[in-house]
Write a protein that holds these residues in place. Structure first.
Motif, PDB file in Angstrom:
ATOM      1  N   CYS A  36     -18.406  17.551  -5.274  1.00  0.00           N
ATOM      2  CA  CYS A  36     -17.101  17.754  -5.913  1.00  0.00           C
ATOM      3  C   CYS A  36     -16.019  17.907  -4.838  1.00  0.00           C
ATOM      4  CB  CYS A  36     -17.084  19.029  -6.756  1.00  0.00           C
ATOM      5  SG  CYS A  36     -18.440  19.211  -7.898  1.00  0.00           S
ATOM      6  N   CYS A  48     -15.869  20.953  -2.127  1.00  0.00           N
ATOM      7  CA  CYS A  48     -17.227  21.475  -1.920  1.00  0.00           C
ATOM      8  C   CYS A  48     -17.514  21.630  -0.429  1.00  0.00           C
ATOM      9  CB  CYS A  48     -18.239  20.502  -2.523  1.00  0.00           C
ATOM     10  SG  CYS A  48     -19.943  21.011  -2.234  1.00  0.00           S
ATOM     11  N   HIS A  93     -20.551  21.580   0.934  1.00  0.00           N
ATOM     12  CA  HIS A  93     -21.717  20.803   1.378  1.00  0.00           C
ATOM     13  C   HIS A  93     -21.298  19.668   2.324  1.00  0.00           C
ATOM     14  CE1 HIS A  93     -25.444  22.120  -0.591  1.00  0.00           C
ATOM     15  NE2 HIS A  93     -24.756  22.408  -1.687  1.00  0.00           N
ATOM     16  N   CYS A 120     -27.563  21.282  -5.267  1.00  0.00           N
ATOM     17  CA  CYS A 120     -26.598  20.233  -4.931  1.00  0.00           C
ATOM     18  C   CYS A 120     -26.967  19.529  -3.630  1.00  0.00           C
ATOM     19  CB  CYS A 120     -25.183  20.797  -4.915  1.00  0.00           C
ATOM     20  SG  CYS A 120     -24.617  21.116  -6.610  1.00  0.00           S
ATOM     21  N   ASN A 128     -23.587  29.479  -1.097  1.00  0.00           N
ATOM     22  CA  ASN A 128     -22.368  29.379  -1.897  1.00  0.00           C
ATOM     23  C   ASN A 128     -22.351  30.452  -2.987  1.00  0.00           C
ATOM     24  OD1 ASN A 128     -24.316  28.338  -3.556  1.00  0.00           O
ATOM     25  ND2 ASN A 128     -23.521  26.242  -3.584  1.00  0.00           N
ATOM     26  N   ALA A 157     -25.513  26.363  -7.999  1.00  0.00           N
ATOM     27  CA  ALA A 157     -24.452  25.429  -8.350  1.00  0.00           C
ATOM     28  C   ALA A 157     -24.950  24.324  -9.273  1.00  0.00           C
ATOM     29  CB  ALA A 157     -23.845  24.839  -7.086  1.00  0.00           C
ATOM     30  N   CYS A 198     -17.922  26.571  -3.573  1.00  0.00           N
ATOM     31  CA  CYS A 198     -18.249  25.853  -4.801  1.00  0.00           C
ATOM     32  C   CYS A 198     -17.133  26.082  -5.815  1.00  0.00           C
ATOM     33  CB  CYS A 198     -19.586  26.320  -5.362  1.00  0.00           C
ATOM     34  SG  CYS A 198     -20.001  25.503  -6.924  1.00  0.00           S
ATOM     35  N   THR A 236     -16.154  24.392  -8.183  1.00  0.00           N
ATOM     36  CA  THR A 236     -16.502  24.005  -9.554  1.00  0.00           C
ATOM     37  C   THR A 236     -17.081  25.186 -10.333  1.00  0.00           C
ATOM     38  OG1 THR A 236     -16.905  21.777  -8.783  1.00  0.00           O
ATOM     39  CG2 THR A 236     -17.879  22.362 -10.904  1.00  0.00           C
ATOM     40  N   ASN A 237     -18.059  25.868  -9.734  1.00  0.00           N
ATOM     41  CA  ASN A 237     -18.681  26.974 -10.448  1.00  0.00           C
ATOM     42  C   ASN A 237     -17.953  28.297 -10.257  1.00  0.00           C
ATOM     43  OD1 ASN A 237     -21.130  25.918 -11.867  1.00  0.00           O
ATOM     44  ND2 ASN A 237     -21.463  25.092  -9.811  1.00  0.00           N
TER      45      ASN A 237
HETATM   46  S1  SF4 Z   1     -21.163  22.067  -8.072  1.00  0.00           S
HETATM   47 FE1  SF4 Z   1     -20.423  23.267  -6.342  1.00  0.00          FE
HETATM   48  S2  SF4 Z   1     -21.960  23.058  -4.728  1.00  0.00           S
HETATM   49 FE2  SF4 Z   1     -22.322  21.456  -6.251  1.00  0.00          FE
HETATM   50  S3  SF4 Z   1     -21.203  19.674  -5.476  1.00  0.00           S
HETATM   51 FE3  SF4 Z   1     -19.828  20.734  -6.882  1.00  0.00          FE
HETATM   52  S4  SF4 Z   1     -18.675  22.145  -5.588  1.00  0.00           S
HETATM   53 FE4  SF4 Z   1     -20.441  21.458  -4.414  1.00  0.00          FE
END
Ligand code: SF4
Ligand SMILES: Cc1ncc(C[n+]2csc(CCOP(=O)(O)OP(=O)(O)O)c2C)c(N)n1
Ligand SMILES: [Mg+2]
Lengths: 365, 249
Positions: free
Chosen positions: B21, B24, B26, B54, B124, B128, B213, B215-216
């Motif tokens: 995402c 992110c 990663h 992830c 994170n 995730a 992260c 997103t979460n």
């Molecule tokens: S859910 Fe979180 S850890 Fe997974 S790719 Fe998306 S931002 Fe990265």
């Protein structure tokens, strides 16, 4: 490489576990990973004593998940790698073996069946048939040899490496605590002296050259974006499993023409069944046997042909219907009556089978 | 000042833009790893293993041999490869759930056995991939899908201090550090030290990377960065915990 562990042929009197360790050496296995569990322990114990003399390696892992996954790693590195386990260890082994199955990684696992869950008995059973054939979240695309003697443990452990590396399906040698712990005479041999060539191994990772420049990178995965993508991979694997099955399946039979009763048994129980059948045949009774040596893939056609000529069959096993399930599936649609002699977790003597057979044949008259 | 190439040579361009995402962490950790692989000149003998989480999105991230394994099991697969062929340089890449929960027995035992592998773990504070449940590293009070009122340490326990634990159980010769994607150069240096440690056959090497992260966490860019830089860095002090010379951070 140093000296060959076995030159030519050598008579021996030893336990089944010791025979497995010698077979792995003879097959030029390079590394064993394992976690202690009875009745398999002595495979590791003999391997660790013998291995350093022949430049072989061993890793004692933290559990069977690790033993299975390190074995997968050893194979990915291009080595003839193996492990051995039993009972609850076989349960944990299913997670790594489902990876091996889906990725076509030629692991070799020796299973010495014991009874029930946890430490129910550490002695003997035939209760790991379903687990070994179909354990894991997959389709059971594995090869399972069920041995019945120390000679076979030796022969099929060597063969397992060749089958695994030839067809690239995880391969199991399925025995039990009796075979593991008993002493028996057998002939150890150097496979080459018998004209058996070891199938060469190949690295999945770390091949020569720079990935992306001299060669494509290995991108090994069990992750797919769509159902169809996974379906395509599975379909290919299933097709190859089924196409190769006739070449892989092995069985043994006796007195199958026109039998009043056909005994069906595998593993060490087959020996009792064979003794019973021969004794009864000697008395003039029409009793035969059919023994699947490969439980996966199953010798379906051969069993159906034998069963078609029999008045009835009787499945004999030290489990409550695990071989029976395989037999029923493979005889589907046939009308031959199926009798059973099921003794989960305990051994079965020829006398018991003879007695049961006589009862059944007597009833039939 | 040294000008770094924009894209590491060891990256697989066919799989870019990558699948993580926006925002992110990663991608940053893998960028650091890619640059290190280039600088050490080991693209031809690295094996990259990724976990489920992830991290699995990186199965084709590099032009290096890669194996995507099962959740928590990347460490034993890499141990198996390394034991079978010590010439290879193996990197086990995983999340905090993979390394500290389901695969913790493998981490602990590989570390105490002093396996000559490198574990790179992305912290994170969350699971995730499965949609934001509590991880061993979730912060006290932090809301997740399974701690909707915040992590109550009386019920759900305290965060796992990974590098602290690993440095306590490893031998002299091991390398243990915690970096952060907010300190890219430091993180990259730690990853390089870890791989160098493996190449020198000194011992086990472990780097935890504090990561993001959005997103979460459901955070915007500003809040994402603040959570990482302030709360996480308070709970999880970055630095070198064990170096082969025994020097601290
Ligand atoms: S859910 Fe979180 S850890 Fe997974 S790719 Fe998306 S931002 Fe990265
Ligand atoms: C044996 C098993 N249990 C559970 C899961 C489901 N699962 C997939 S990813 C994941 C958690 C991932 O979290 P983490 O390891 O922290 O990685 P992240 O996604 O945060 O990078 C879980 C529980 C699984 N794949 N396998
Ligand atoms: Mg996580």
């Amino acid at each position: 490489m140093g000296e060959k562990p076995i030159k030519g042929e050598q008579k021996a009197f030893m336990t089944g576990n010791e025979a497995v360790a010698w077979a792995a050496l003879a097959a030029d296995a390079e590394i064993m990973y394992g976690y202690p569990i009875t009745p398999q322990n002595e495979v590791m114990q003999y391997w660790t004593r013998l291995a350093p003399k022949y430049d072989k390696r061993f890793l004692q892992t933290e559990d069977e998940l690790s033993a299975g996954f390190t074995t997968v790693g050893g194979v990915l590195a291009g080595r003839r790698a193996f492990t051995a386990t039993a009972g609850p260890g076989n349960v944990l082994m299913q997670e790594p073996m489902s990876m091996a199955e889906a990725m076509r990684i030629p692991t070799v696992v020796v299973i010495q069946q014991r009874g029930g869950p946890s430490t129910a008995t550490v002695i003997y059973s035939q209760q790991e048939v379903t687990l070994t054939c179909f354990g894991g979240n997959g389709e059971g695309l594995r090869i399972v040899y069920s041995t019945s003697s120390h000679q076979e443990l030796f022969d099929y452990t060597i063969k397992a490496f060749n089958t695994a590396w030839k067809y690239r399906f995880p391969t199991f040698v399925l025995a039990d605590g009796y075979q593991a712990k008993m002493r028996e005479s057998l002939v150890l041999y150097d496979p080459q002296a018998k004209g058996i060539e070891m199938v060469p191994t190949e690295s999945f990772v770390g091949k020569p050259g720079t990935p992306g420049e001299d060669r494509p990178p290995a991108h090994l995965r069990n992750t797919y974006n769509t159902e169809e993508e996974l379906f395509d991979v599975l379909s290919k694997n299933i097709r190859e499993f089924e196409e190769n099955a006739p070449e892989i399946t092995e069985y043994e039979e006796f007195n199958t023409d026109d039998a009043d009763l056909l005994l069906i048994a595998h593993g060490i129980v087959f020996r009792s069944a064979a003794m019973a059948a021969r004794e009864l045949a000697g008395e003039g009774q029409k009793v035969g046997y059919f023994r699947p040596i490969t439980l996966r893939p199953f010798p379906q056609e051969e069993l159906r042909q034998a069963a078609a000529k029999a008045k009835q069959v009787m499945v004999v096993e030290s489990a409550y219907g695990q071989l029976l399930k395989l037999v029923k599936e493979n005889l589907y649609g046939m009308e031959v009556p199926i009798k059973t002699h099921l003794r989960p977790g305990v051994g079965i003597t020829p006398e018991e089978i003879v007695a049961d057979t006589k009862k059944i044949l007597g009833e039939g008259e | 000042m040294e000008v770094l190439p924009k894209i590491p040579k060891s990256w697989n361009l066919e799989s870019k833009p990558h699948k993580f995402c926006p925002g992110c962490g990663h991608g940053l950790v893998l960028k650091a790893l890619g640059q290190v692989i280039d600088e050490l000149g080991i693209q031809d003998r690295v094996v990259f293993g990724c976990d489920i989480g992830c991290s699995l999105l990186a199965w084709d991230f590099f032009n290096v041999d890669s194996v995507q394994t099962h959740h928590g099991r990347t460490t034993p697969v890499m141990v198996g490869i390394k034991r079978a062929n010590p010439e290879l340089i193996v990197v086990a890449y995983m999340g905090d759930g993979g390394g500290y929960a389901i695969g913790s027995q493998h981490l602990v035992n590989a570390a105490t056995r002093d396996d000559k592998i490198t574990v790179l773990l992305v912290n994170n504070t969350i699971y995730a991939m499965t949609g934001g449940q509590m991880a061993p590293t979730t912060m006290p009070g932090q809301k997740t899908e399974t701690t909707p009122y915040g992590r109550d340490v009386g019920v759900a326990g305290y965060p796992m201090m990974g590098p602290e634990m690993v440095s306590a159980i490893t031998q002299e010769g091991a390398y243990v550090a915690r970096g952060s994607v907010a300190r890219f150069r430091k993180l990259k240096q730690y990853i390089k030290n870890a791989l160098q440690n493996q190449m020198d056959e000194r011992g086990f090497s472990f780097v935890e990377a504090l990561s993001t992260c959005p997103t979460n966490w459901r955070t915007n860019a500003e809040k994402t960065w603040a959570f990482l830089e302030e709360q996480m860095t308070d709970q999880y002090p970055p630095g070198e915990f064990k170096t082969p010379q025994g020097k601290e951070g």
